[in-house]
Design a protein around this motif. Structure first.
Motif, short mmCIF file in Angstrom:
data_model
loop_
_atom_site.label_atom_id
_atom_site.label_comp_id
_atom_site.label_asym_id
_atom_site.label_seq_id
_atom_site.Cartn_x
_atom_site.Cartn_y
_atom_site.Cartn_z
N SER A 139 0.80 -1.22 0.00
CA SER A 139 0.00 0.00 0.00
C SER A 139 0.84 1.28 0.00
O SER A 139 0.43 2.28 -0.58
CB SER A 139 -0.99 0.00 1.16
N SER A 140 2.01 1.26 0.59
CA SER A 140 2.82 2.48 0.64
C SER A 140 3.57 2.76 -0.66
O SER A 140 4.03 3.88 -0.88
CB SER A 140 3.80 2.41 1.81
N THR A 141 3.72 1.76 -1.52
CA THR A 141 4.49 1.96 -2.76
C THR A 141 3.64 1.95 -4.02
O THR A 141 4.12 2.35 -5.07
CB THR A 141 5.57 0.87 -2.89
N LEU A 142 2.39 1.52 -3.92
CA LEU A 142 1.55 1.43 -5.12
C LEU A 142 1.23 2.79 -5.69
O LEU A 142 0.85 3.71 -4.98
CB LEU A 142 0.24 0.69 -4.81
N ARG A 143 1.36 2.89 -7.01
CA ARG A 143 0.94 4.09 -7.74
C ARG A 143 -0.32 3.81 -8.53
O ARG A 143 -1.10 4.71 -8.78
CB ARG A 143 2.06 4.54 -8.67
N VAL A 144 -0.48 2.55 -8.91
CA VAL A 144 -1.66 2.12 -9.67
C VAL A 144 -2.20 0.86 -9.00
O VAL A 144 -1.45 -0.08 -8.75
CB VAL A 144 -1.32 1.82 -11.15
N ASP A 200 -13.43 -6.98 6.12
CA ASP A 200 -13.75 -5.81 6.95
C ASP A 200 -12.58 -5.37 7.81
O ASP A 200 -12.37 -4.17 8.01
CB ASP A 200 -14.96 -6.09 7.84
N ASP A 201 -11.81 -6.32 8.31
CA ASP A 201 -10.72 -5.95 9.21
C ASP A 201 -9.54 -5.28 8.50
O ASP A 201 -8.60 -4.84 9.15
CB ASP A 201 -10.24 -7.17 10.01
N THR A 202 -9.56 -5.21 7.17
CA THR A 202 -8.47 -4.55 6.45
C THR A 202 -8.86 -3.19 5.89
O THR A 202 -7.98 -2.40 5.58
CB THR A 202 -7.97 -5.42 5.28
N THR A 203 -10.12 -2.91 5.75
CA THR A 203 -10.52 -1.67 5.08
C THR A 203 -10.03 -0.43 5.82
O THR A 203 -9.67 0.56 5.19
CB THR A 203 -12.05 -1.60 4.89
N HIS A 204 -10.00 -0.45 7.14
CA HIS A 204 -9.52 0.72 7.88
C HIS A 204 -7.99 0.85 7.81
O HIS A 204 -7.44 1.90 8.14
CB HIS A 204 -9.99 0.67 9.34
N LYS A 205 -7.30 -0.19 7.36
CA LYS A 205 -5.84 -0.15 7.25
C LYS A 205 -5.37 0.32 5.87
O LYS A 205 -4.19 0.53 5.67
CB LYS A 205 -5.26 -1.54 7.52
N LEU A 206 -6.30 0.47 4.95
CA LEU A 206 -5.91 0.86 3.60
C LEU A 206 -5.44 2.30 3.58
O LEU A 206 -6.16 3.22 3.94
CB LEU A 206 -7.09 0.68 2.63
N HIS A 207 -4.21 2.47 3.17
CA HIS A 207 -3.61 3.80 3.06
C HIS A 207 -2.63 3.74 1.89
O HIS A 207 -1.67 2.97 1.92
CB HIS A 207 -2.89 4.16 4.36
N PHE A 208 -2.90 4.54 0.88
CA PHE A 208 -2.09 4.53 -0.33
C PHE A 208 -1.51 5.93 -0.57
O PHE A 208 -2.05 6.70 -1.37
CB PHE A 208 -2.94 4.10 -1.53
#
Length: 153
Positions: A116-121, A131-139
């Protein structure tokens, strides 16, 4: 007549030797070049074994990872192993397109968050995020996002 029948065989051997020399000289460069693993080839079936070999042998960074739905849905432990591979560290483009006919929609592997920290696309199609991952999504570097038929479970 004997010369004509042997000439093509000698030419093939000579070309094979040239190809081998060329390959051995460029192999270090090919192995360290950024990996763009996009298996959407027309008319060719890319197998899990081929993808596994590429991921395990690549020594450079990975830029793009895209495999067809037939491989994604077929074997989640294999997919998980690929995503954990050091070859895919710092991945910049990720494309998950699962089978639209799958019911229920497959879960996106937890290991996807590693990028998530390196993705551009990022492209996610016909899948669901736990559900337990949606709050962790940070791009922070994301420039292009496609979500098609994506749900949370």
């Amino acid at each position: 007549m004997g010369v004509v029948t042997h000439a093509p065989a000698k030419r093939v051997k000579l070309q094979g030797a040239r190809t081998q020399i060329f390959f051995s000289r460029w192999r270090p460069l090919w192995c360290s070049a950024p990996l763009n693993l996009d298996t959407r080839c027309r008319g060719r079936d890319i197998t899990k074994d081929v993808v596994s070999r590429i991921v395990s042998e690549h020594q450079g960074i990975a830029r793009c990872f895209n495999v067809p739905s037939s491989i994604l849905a077929d074997d989640s432990p294999t997919l998980d192993g690929w995503l954990r591979s050091p070859a895919l560290d710092n991945l910049q483009e990720l494309d998950f397109c699962f089978n639209s006919l799958a019911s229920p929609s497959p879960l996106v592997p937890h290991w996807t968050l590693h990028f998530s920290s390196t993705l551009r696309v990022a492209k996610f199609n016909y899948c669901q995020f736990p559900d337990d991952t949606t709050h962790k999504l940070h791009f922070p570097n994301l420039q292009h996002l496609i979500l098609q038929s994506v749900t949370t479970s």
